[in-house]
Enzyme design. Structure first.
Site, mmCIF file in Angstrom:
data_model
loop_
_atom_site.group_PDB
_atom_site.id
_atom_site.type_symbol
_atom_site.label_atom_id
_atom_site.label_comp_id
_atom_site.label_asym_id
_atom_site.label_seq_id
_atom_site.Cartn_x
_atom_site.Cartn_y
_atom_site.Cartn_z
ATOM 1 N N ARG A 193 0.854 -1.200 0.104
ATOM 2 C CA ARG A 193 -0.092 -0.004 0.140
ATOM 3 C C ARG A 193 0.810 1.272 -0.046
ATOM 4 O O ARG A 193 1.600 1.360 0.835
ATOM 5 C CB ARG A 193 -0.738 0.176 1.065
ATOM 6 C CG ARG A 193 -1.828 -0.984 1.310
ATOM 7 C CD ARG A 193 -2.935 -1.013 2.480
ATOM 8 N NE ARG A 193 -3.563 -2.439 2.521
ATOM 9 C CZ ARG A 193 -4.552 -2.864 3.346
ATOM 10 N NH1 ARG A 193 -4.993 -1.713 4.430
ATOM 11 N NH2 ARG A 193 -5.122 -3.808 3.323
ATOM 12 N N ARG B 99 2.391 2.264 10.442
ATOM 13 C CA ARG B 99 2.041 2.151 9.094
ATOM 14 C C ARG B 99 3.243 2.177 8.210
ATOM 15 O O ARG B 99 4.059 3.044 7.980
ATOM 16 C CB ARG B 99 1.410 3.548 9.079
ATOM 17 C CG ARG B 99 0.532 4.048 7.866
ATOM 18 C CD ARG B 99 0.046 5.311 7.949
ATOM 19 N NE ARG B 99 -0.977 5.474 9.032
ATOM 20 C CZ ARG B 99 -2.241 5.188 8.918
ATOM 21 N NH1 ARG B 99 -2.674 4.905 7.639
ATOM 22 N NH2 ARG B 99 -3.338 5.352 10.002
ATOM 23 N N SER C 161 -10.312 -5.453 10.076
ATOM 24 C CA SER C 161 -11.543 -4.920 9.688
ATOM 25 C C SER C 161 -12.237 -6.119 9.027
ATOM 26 O O SER C 161 -11.891 -6.771 8.274
ATOM 27 C CB SER C 161 -11.313 -3.986 8.585
ATOM 28 O OG SER C 161 -10.916 -2.686 9.256
ATOM 29 N N ARG D 245 1.000 -4.695 13.192
ATOM 30 C CA ARG D 245 0.429 -4.265 14.379
ATOM 31 C C ARG D 245 0.238 -5.365 15.675
ATOM 32 O O ARG D 245 0.291 -4.918 16.687
ATOM 33 C CB ARG D 245 -0.727 -3.444 14.021
ATOM 34 C CG ARG D 245 -0.384 -2.263 13.339
ATOM 35 C CD ARG D 245 -1.857 -1.503 12.936
ATOM 36 N NE ARG D 245 -1.305 -0.381 12.136
ATOM 37 C CZ ARG D 245 -2.381 0.506 11.764
ATOM 38 N NH1 ARG D 245 -3.693 0.172 11.812
ATOM 39 N NH2 ARG D 245 -2.294 1.584 11.174
#
Length: 422
Positions: free
Chosen positions: A258, A273, A348, A387
């Site tokens: 990403r 990140r 998610s 994470r």
């Protein structure tokens, strides 16, 4: 849906915070009306041409003069060609606009943005320490398992290198999570390509909206996947699945790429990140009536990973303005990281209803000869690294600088502690 209830679609998009949603919906609806009018005129003209062509044939057989009718049909043919071009241009324009319109949020989703996200449940309590807990980048450096400067030398900012037991911990976590989901939760493991075609990215909703967030190869036009959801969901692109084969449940590990465009300054230190990270992904294909139950089940399976690791986490129902482009309803799983003193999203879990299935044309048929329906697709990270590793390192840190790992990992890894030297 735009034809049937444009006001309802606009209202749903406005719940997402989409600017000028009513105007955008009306523009598509108006162009669709023009298209249908042109298509209706084309059909009328083609019917006329067929009828007159038969009359011309009959006139010729009788020896009559059909020159005027033939000339008129040439004009009709020209008009049909012009109208066909109008319809084709409208189709392309509508398809382009629809590709940028996100899924409609479920009625269960609260209105508003990130500030209206709701905590629906939590598990565990944040750990307490007799000393000041350190962030993972300090722990990782002192233990010799995290090399941030090396990542920058090799690839630039947003990349890192794991060494020794740090690398072994990540590999072990991936293997352990896949084993849990296959043996314990009934998923079929897949190994998927990490480079995909443009239509594959379009099917799951990454393109065209998020082209700037993704990496693409110049020579071949192949896209690096941002998540295994992309190739796994597109396994059945263009297929009609037997109803008896549903649900289909897949688990896949992949690296994820990403660009994180626009994320400058947002949790960029350490491993919070980054541009490349590893993830274990769950993907499900369900009947429409089973989608809601399947989402709760999938979210529980992701949470089970954190519970077995003894990590404190909470489940957050995202508000409409915080939903991903393709999602109709999403639960985020956030784990507590005591070193950085933050809740970190490690999963998610989303239902996309039939949004992705329509884009990728994935349907099912209950019985031979029955009509087809679009499947409902769901996916969730179970879980995302690094994470998860941040939470493990910061939660397990000891006063002497070592890190104690959960017993379940000790049995998998062959070690239960990380000390200086990695």
């Amino acid at each position: 849906m735009l034809r049937r209830d444009p006001a309802g679609v606009a209202a749903a998009l406005e719940r997402r915070g989409l600017a000028r949603a009513a105007e955008a919906v009306e523009a598509v609806a108006e162009r669709d009306r023009e298209r249908r009018e042109a298509l209706g005129r084309v059909n009328d003209l083609k019917a006329l041409r067929n009828r007159v062509s038969r009359e011309i044939g009959e006139a010729r057989r009788r020896g009559g003069d059909a020159a005027a009718a033939i000339a008129r049909m040439r004009e009709v043919g020209t008009e049909i060609g012009e109208l066909d071009a109008v319809v084709a241009a409208a189709d392309a324009w509508i398809a382009e606009r629809l590709a940028f319109i996100p899924n409609l949020p479920s009625t269960r989703v609260p209105a508003g943005g990130e500030g209206e996200n709701r905590i629906v449940r939590s598990w565990g309590a944040p750990p307490t320490f007799r000393f000041e807990p350190r962030p993972h980048w300090e722990l990782g450096e002192s233990l010799g398992i995290l090399d941030l400067p090396a990542g920058v030398r090799v690839s630039g900012s947003g990349f890192f290198v794991l060494r020794g037991r740090g690398a072994a911990l990540q590999r072990g976590l991936i293997n352990w999570m896949i084993g849990l989901h296959t043996a314990g939760h009934g998923y079929t493991e897949l190994r998927v390509p990490y480079l995909v075609r443009e239509e594959t990215m379009t099917g799951t909703g990454q393109l065209p909206k998020f082209a700037d967030e993704s990496y693409v190869t110049r020579r071949d036009g192949l896209w690096l996947i941002p998540t295994a959801e992309v190739p796994v969901t597109n396994l059945h692109r263009g297929e009609i699945l037997p109803g008896a084969s549903l649900p289909r449940k897949y688990v896949a590990y992949s690296p994820c790429f990403r660009r994180e465009a626009g994320a400058a300054g947002k949790d960029t230190r350490g491993m919070l990140r980054v541009h490349q990270f590893d993830k274990v992904e769950l993907v499900r294909f369900e009947r429409p009536e089973s989608g809601a139950r399947a989402l709760e089940e999938l979210t529980g399976e992701a949470g089970r990973v954190l519970e077995l690791l003894g990590l404190t986490y909470r489940v957050v129902l995202l508000a409409a303005g915080d939903l991903g482009f393709s999602a109709a309803l999403t639960y985020d799983l956030e784990v507590w990281a005591p070193g950085v003193r933050k809740w970190l999203e490690v999963s998610s879990c989303s239902t996309f209803t039939d949004f992705q299935a329509r884009r990728a044309n994935i349907r099912f048929r209950e019985t031979q000869g029955a009509g087809t329906q679009f499947v409902h697709t769901l996916n969730g990270s179970a879980l995302a690294l690094p994470r998860l590793m941040v939470a493990l390192l910061e939660t397990g840190q000891q006063e002497d600088g070592s890190v104690r790992l959960p017993a379940v990992l000790g049995r998998v890894l062959g070690f239960s502690e990380i000390g200086p030297g990695g």
